[in-house]
Design a protein around this motif. Structure first.
Motif, PDB file in Angstrom:
ATOM      1  N   ARG A   9      -7.303 -13.180   8.083  1.00 48.25           N
ATOM      2  CA  ARG A   9      -6.988 -14.510   7.111  1.00 48.25           C
ATOM      3  C   ARG A   9      -5.289 -14.801   7.415  1.00 48.25           C
ATOM      4  O   ARG A   9      -5.073 -15.921   7.516  1.00 48.25           O
ATOM      5  CB  ARG A   9      -7.322 -14.334   5.921  1.00 48.25           C
ATOM      6  N   TYR A  10      -4.598 -13.794   7.295  1.00 44.84           N
ATOM      7  CA  TYR A  10      -3.156 -13.976   7.273  1.00 44.84           C
ATOM      8  C   TYR A  10      -2.236 -13.774   8.524  1.00 44.84           C
ATOM      9  O   TYR A  10      -1.194 -13.937   8.669  1.00 44.84           O
ATOM     10  CB  TYR A  10      -2.611 -13.031   6.192  1.00 44.84           C
ATOM     11  N   ILE A  11      -2.960 -12.956   9.460  1.00 41.33           N
ATOM     12  CA  ILE A  11      -2.401 -12.672  10.776  1.00 41.33           C
ATOM     13  C   ILE A  11      -3.138 -13.496  11.911  1.00 41.33           C
ATOM     14  O   ILE A  11      -2.396 -14.374  12.603  1.00 41.33           O
ATOM     15  CB  ILE A  11      -2.090 -11.143  11.046  1.00 41.33           C
ATOM     16  N   ARG A  51       7.042  -1.587  -2.810  1.00 42.02           N
ATOM     17  CA  ARG A  51       5.972  -0.825  -3.364  1.00 42.02           C
ATOM     18  C   ARG A  51       6.792   0.379  -4.068  1.00 42.02           C
ATOM     19  O   ARG A  51       7.688   0.887  -3.423  1.00 42.02           O
ATOM     20  CB  ARG A  51       5.030  -0.260  -2.558  1.00 42.02           C
ATOM     21  N   ALA A  76       0.610  -4.659   9.064  1.00 37.21           N
ATOM     22  CA  ALA A  76      -0.458  -5.164   8.269  1.00 37.21           C
ATOM     23  C   ALA A  76      -0.989  -3.581   7.827  1.00 37.21           C
ATOM     24  O   ALA A  76      -1.543  -3.287   6.689  1.00 37.21           O
ATOM     25  CB  ALA A  76      -1.446  -5.699   9.006  1.00 37.21           C
ATOM     26  N   GLU A  77      -1.068  -2.656   8.798  1.00 36.70           N
ATOM     27  CA  GLU A  77      -1.351  -1.464   8.434  1.00 36.70           C
ATOM     28  C   GLU A  77      -0.616  -0.844   7.323  1.00 36.70           C
ATOM     29  O   GLU A  77      -1.189  -0.222   6.439  1.00 36.70           O
ATOM     30  CB  GLU A  77      -1.448  -0.702   9.810  1.00 36.70           C
ATOM     31  N   ILE A  78       0.807  -0.765   7.685  1.00 34.98           N
ATOM     32  CA  ILE A  78       1.643  -0.195   6.691  1.00 34.98           C
ATOM     33  C   ILE A  78       1.443  -0.825   5.223  1.00 34.98           C
ATOM     34  O   ILE A  78       1.619  -0.367   4.314  1.00 34.98           O
ATOM     35  CB  ILE A  78       3.285  -0.391   7.165  1.00 34.98           C
ATOM     36  N   ASP A  79       1.207  -2.331   5.348  1.00 31.14           N
ATOM     37  CA  ASP A  79       1.072  -2.853   4.008  1.00 31.14           C
ATOM     38  C   ASP A  79      -0.240  -2.605   3.529  1.00 31.14           C
ATOM     39  O   ASP A  79      -0.532  -3.726   2.393  1.00 31.14           O
ATOM     40  CB  ASP A  79       1.355  -4.349   4.400  1.00 31.14           C
ATOM     41  N   ARG A  80      -1.128  -1.963   3.969  1.00 32.89           N
ATOM     42  CA  ARG A  80      -2.544  -1.637   3.561  1.00 32.89           C
ATOM     43  C   ARG A  80      -3.105  -2.846   3.391  1.00 32.89           C
ATOM     44  O   ARG A  80      -4.032  -3.082   2.422  1.00 32.89           O
ATOM     45  CB  ARG A  80      -2.470  -1.062   2.246  1.00 32.89           C
ATOM     46  N   ALA A  81      -3.124  -4.001   4.471  1.00 36.58           N
ATOM     47  CA  ALA A  81      -4.127  -5.030   4.376  1.00 36.58           C
ATOM     48  C   ALA A  81      -5.477  -4.545   4.919  1.00 36.58           C
ATOM     49  O   ALA A  81      -5.544  -3.808   5.715  1.00 36.58           O
ATOM     50  CB  ALA A  81      -3.467  -5.974   5.360  1.00 36.58           C
ATOM     51  N   SER A  82      -6.246  -5.474   4.223  1.00 39.31           N
ATOM     52  CA  SER A  82      -7.819  -5.133   4.523  1.00 39.31           C
ATOM     53  C   SER A  82      -7.935  -5.873   6.078  1.00 39.31           C
ATOM     54  O   SER A  82      -7.122  -6.643   6.281  1.00 39.31           O
ATOM     55  CB  SER A  82      -8.743  -5.652   3.309  1.00 39.31           C
ATOM     56  N   ARG A 101      -2.025   3.495   6.086  1.00 43.97           N
ATOM     57  CA  ARG A 101      -2.668   3.172   4.564  1.00 43.97           C
ATOM     58  C   ARG A 101      -2.541   4.158   3.697  1.00 43.97           C
ATOM     59  O   ARG A 101      -2.623   4.239   2.681  1.00 43.97           O
ATOM     60  CB  ARG A 101      -3.443   2.024   4.641  1.00 43.97           C
ATOM     61  N   TYR A 129       4.475 -12.546   7.569  1.00 41.95           N
ATOM     62  CA  TYR A 129       3.200 -13.458   7.816  1.00 41.95           C
ATOM     63  C   TYR A 129       3.918 -14.873   7.863  1.00 41.95           C
ATOM     64  O   TYR A 129       4.247 -15.365   6.677  1.00 41.95           O
ATOM     65  CB  TYR A 129       2.530 -12.976   6.797  1.00 41.95           C
ATOM     66  N   ASN A 161      -2.314  -6.096  -1.923  1.00 36.71           N
ATOM     67  CA  ASN A 161      -3.455  -5.088  -1.193  1.00 36.71           C
ATOM     68  C   ASN A 161      -3.495  -3.803  -1.809  1.00 36.71           C
ATOM     69  O   ASN A 161      -4.628  -3.248  -1.850  1.00 36.71           O
ATOM     70  CB  ASN A 161      -2.880  -4.846   0.368  1.00 36.71           C
ATOM     71  N   ALA A 218      -7.724  -9.505   5.363  1.00 38.59           N
ATOM     72  CA  ALA A 218      -6.480 -10.064   4.965  1.00 38.59           C
ATOM     73  C   ALA A 218      -5.781 -10.021   6.495  1.00 38.59           C
ATOM     74  O   ALA A 218      -5.107 -10.966   6.779  1.00 38.59           O
ATOM     75  CB  ALA A 218      -5.575  -9.170   4.302  1.00 38.59           C
TER      76      ALA A 218
END
Lengths: 288, 367
Positions: free
Chosen positions: A198-200, B156, A186-192, B79, B93, B108, A195
């Motif tokens: 909500r998603y994990i 990306r 998630a960190e790599i995917d730049r998730a807030s 990030r 996910y 994102n 997010a």
């Protein structure tokens, strides 16, 4: 493969059958037995069919108490589930702090029900209770023995205090079971943060949340001791929930037939709602 | 896209490292150039995953700097470094569909919806999962999950680099080859810096232009697959690259060369010269099984050896021979024939005989 047909194998089911019979069926059948008879004394029982059921279903007192019960359970779930998740999310992940938090959070769970009721009965009093006194000092008129809303809020607050830790502990264990790799991805995917939740976190909490919601629903739907000790069901009958109504009926008035019929309906409601909830959730899971 | 530079970087998982053994990565300087396809090759536990996590920012190095295009990024999180990474085991996910999974990194990054759609379809096409786009990701097989996982890394366009941490471990062999080619194609098409961690030399050499071989927390050689094969810079590279690996023989000094048991190996003058100036007694020679020659007749520069075993691997044979007390492997063509126990004659062409002092290659000035 050839199946060997031998009906004697049914004997092997006997132990389970007996166990279930003694643990569930026989006690339940006693209640069924009471619910279809009018009993005046030993040897003076008359078969009345479904009369008790008809009467129970039209009883205004029971209806009111059923509505109160639904309102209470709904409020309990609406507050405790999000709050429990929130507490679990804020707890430290590991180490001494984590263990300490775990113990602190778990303390209310270890207190017996009537002690909880007594604690809050004193704690919330306006004259000698810290909580009630503080609220009154802040200029708010608070009196749980006299005001319906105050009584409700106090009962709810007590239940939140007593049982949110259960939800929090379940969620905490669920959160700890999420592999670190998901957070890294998630960190790599730049998730807030939202997010990630909500998603994990939320999807992975699903199974513990099902358990938490079921347990909290069933428990709150059958609540008896705590409000009984705290408010005695009052003021008036504003905090008289189903169990208390039932107990008054069965023990106070010794109205066994009516109480038995009512018990069965009570049992069926809990069963039906739990089943509906469980199938709805597991069914949603199977889509696609 | 960025040039990634590691400057005097070292990492230890222990708070106060005292000796070199406490370091997961010993101090090193390294540059990954813009747009290159690199592999990081090494056995388990050599520090290659740590190195990758330091580049991506999941781990902060305990010493030295990580520079992206000359700018220090040590404290930046993944990030903020804008880096993509694919993990060894699929991370998907599972409440989302395949499409949503692939769109997630773009969403994102606030990429416009139309752009997301074309990009997701583009990547799905490359990975051949187009028909599964609207399936729930959790119902996929392990292979497909890893493809989705890889897709999220590739989707990306603006990333500084894409890092792969043994991404094909869970994929079955046939598909592995195909996906490796795919990655190579994607690299050529989009010209993104890619670093690929693996312990499989074949995987490394099919994917990368240049391979960094890691051993015991150090990058012991950084070169093309040919360089690694022909002139291993470290005995470990010789042993690890090639199958079977290089024959490495412990030797001691003697007049005009080195010797082991009762065998004297003459060295080139420049090799003997350098050796003469070095103090260490940790001397080894290495020669690849491919470069040893076998003949049935003795000449001046051959050594008699005994055949211990002949393995037929289909397209070539691996002959195990014993010279003195030293066992060596020799690669021969299918036509080679010798009975076990028979005596043959080995010769070691001088240009393929490598000299190692303290495990590192002794190199001549002009070579």
């Amino acid at each position: 493969m050839n199946k060997i047909s031998d009906n004697r194998a049914w004997w092997l089911v006997l132990p389970v059958f007996l166990l279930v019979a003694f643990s569930a069926l026989i006690p339940l059948m006693t209640v069924v037995n009471y619910s279809v008879q009018d009993i005046f004394g030993p040897g003076q029982a008359y078969y009345v069919g479904t009369e008790w059921f008809k009467e129970v279903l039209t009883d205004q007192r029971l209806r009111d108490s059923l509505i109160r019960q639904f309102a209470f359970s709904g409020a309990v779930l609406a507050i405790q589930i999000p709050l429990g998740i929130g507490v679990a999310l804020m707890m430290p992940k590991s180490g001494v702090k984590g263990s300490l938090c775990l113990i602190l959070v778990a303390i209310p769970l270890l207190i017996p029900w009537n002690v909880v009721g007594t604690i809050w009965q004193i704690f919330a009093r306006g004259d000698i209770g810290l909580f009630g006194w503080a609220i009154n000092q802040m200029g708010m008129d608070y009196n749980y023995t006299g005001d319906t809303l105050d009584a409700w809020l106090t009962v709810l607050l007590m239940d939140v205090w007593h049982w949110t830790p259960l939800v929090a502990l379940l969620c905490y264990s669920g959160l700890r079971a999420i592999p670190e790799a998901f957070y890294q991805a998630a960190e790599i995917d730049r998730a807030s943060k939202w997010a990630v939740f909500r998603y994990i976190q939320l999807p992975r909490l699903k199974s513990v949340l099902i358990i938490a919601v079921l347990l909290r629903f069933m428990d709150s739907f059958m609540i008896y001791i705590e409000p009984f000790v705290l408010t005695g069901g009052g003021p008036g009958s504003s905090t008289t929930f189903l169990s208390q109504t039932l107990t008054t009926m069965a023990i106070g008035q010794f109205d066994l037939g009516r109480a038995a019929a009512f018990s069965l309906i009570y049992f069926l409601i809990v069963l039906l709602i739990s089943w509906l909830f469980f199938t709805a959730i597991t069914h949603a899971d199977k889509e696609k | 896209m960025a040039e990634i530079q590691l400057k005097a970087m070292a990492h230890s998982y222990i708070e106060n490292p005292t000796g070199p053994d406490d370091y997961a990565i010993r101090q090193l300087d390294h540059v990954w150039h813009k747009g290159g396809a690199y592999a990081l090759l090494g056995p388990s536990g050599c520090g290659k995953s740590t190195m990758l996590n330091i580049i991506s920012g999941l781990v902060q190095p305990s010493e030295g700097d990580v520079l992206f295009d000359g700018k220090r990024v040590n404290e930046l999180s993944p990030r903020d470094r804008n880096i993509a990474q694919v993990f060894q085991f699929p991370v998907i996910y599972d409440s989302m569909t395949v499409y949503e999974n692939l769109a997630f990194p773009l969403k994102n990054n606030k990429v416009p919806a139309a752009k997301i759609k074309t990009r997701v379809h583009e990547i799905a096409e490359v990975l051949e999962i187009e028909d599964k786009l609207h399936k729930k990701a959790k119902n996929l097989t392990a292979d497909e999950k890893q493809k989705v996982s890889m897709g999220r890394g590739l989707v990306r366009e603006d990333v500084s680099a894409i890092l792969f941490d043994e991404p094909l471990t869970v994929i079955d062999p046939q598909l592995k080859w195909k996906l490796r080619r795919k990655l190579k194609q994607i690299h050529e098409q989009f010209d993104i810096t890619m670093v690929y961690v693996t312990h499989d030399q074949l995987e490394a050499s099919t994917f990368a232009d240049r391979i960094a071989v890691m051993y015991d927390g150090q990058v012991v050689q950084f070169g093309t697959p040919t360089e690694l094969f022909e002139a291993p810079n470290h005995t470990f590279v010789g042993y690890f690259i090639g199958s079977p690996g290089m024959n490495i023989i412990e030797v001691e000094r003697c007049a005009g060369g080195v010797r082991f048991d009762s065998t004297d190996l003459p060295l080139d003058a420049w090799q003997a010269d350098i050796l003469g100036r070095m103090k260490s007694n940790n001397i080894k020679v290495g020669i690849r099984p491919e470069f040893i020659e076998i003949s049935h007749v003795a000449t001046d520069d051959t050594y008699e050896a005994e055949v211990r075993d002949v393995e037929d691997l289909g397209t070539y044979k691996i002959v195990t021979v014993k010279l003195g007390e030293q066992v060596m492997k020799v690669r021969q063509s299918e036509e080679f024939d010798a009975s076990i126990g028979s005596h043959i004659h080995l010769s070691f062409p001088k240009q393929w005989l490598m000299l190692y002092v303290d495990e590192f290659l002794v190199q001549g000035q002009q070579s």
